[in-house]
Design an enzyme around this catalytic site. Sequence first.
Site: not given
Length: 325
Positions: A168, A238, A164-165
């Site tokens: 980003h 997100e 997930h990071e």
Amino acid sequence: MRSFLPGLLESRDFVARQKRNRGISALIIFCFILFFILVGLSVDYAYLDSFASATAPIPFATLAALGFSTVLTLAGYYRGADWVLASVGAEPLDGKIPEHRELHNVVTEMALASGCPMPKVFVTYDAAPNAFATGRDEASSSICVTTGLLALLDRDETQGVVAHEMAHIRNRDTLVMVLVSVLLGGVALLADWAQRSWFHPRHSRRGHSLIAVPALLLVALSPLISRVMALAVSRQREYLADATAVEFTRNPLGLAQALEKIRDAGMPFQRATRGTAHLFIANPLRRRVDQRDGKLADLLATHPPIERRIELLYRMAGMPYKING
């Protein structure tokens, strides 16, 4: 990594979800730009009489607010990562600690899966399970996780969080939020200048046409409206990062189960602030509005409702999920 043969076709839905979330983000940002221009021209017209001159009108307030906000935001953009890492007490990994070695391996795997350079990896000693990514671009990016997250999650779940990071980073969300910050700061400056000019002696001599009245109302509400639009962009990024993480891991349940454990832990991250809350995988301030779905959450939350995120991930895995409560 666990294999999820059931629902394999459904898991490919991450491509459609990425496309949808990118489209929504682009639409919101486009509307935000139009809104900034509209507010700026309203201030120029209703407060500064920029269009009263017989010569070519110059939207002074609009251009000045854009310039000031850009300079201030870029200053934070180039030094912001260092400030954020320092504010949470981030420390480099210690190769002697098994959990740190495993985290380094997981980040290496996800860097390869994403096609991004290996980011710097940090930990912060806090019991609250959470993580965030920061940095100007892929080459200067960093990922920081809490020791609470390392203690709580298994390897697949940690991989989901790291993915997930990394999402980003690959999606250039820092750059996207810089643009949003410029617009948000510009609107705030315009509203402040408008409020100050209202009490200026020249204001009493200005005419109040039918156009001026809605312009004044728009400027008065602009800080709230711009904040709502900025939060909407944050929530969409997100959702996009969740879908992109599934692309990297091909394991929706890893991230889903990580979010479930983060939700159930219910611990706020003590060093987080409102200014940094949007960086984290889950809101570190543990505000109730961020845990709910509905109109209020849609307007005021930095993150989508965590239950909704978990539900979408289970759906991508082709598995049923019942929302709690």
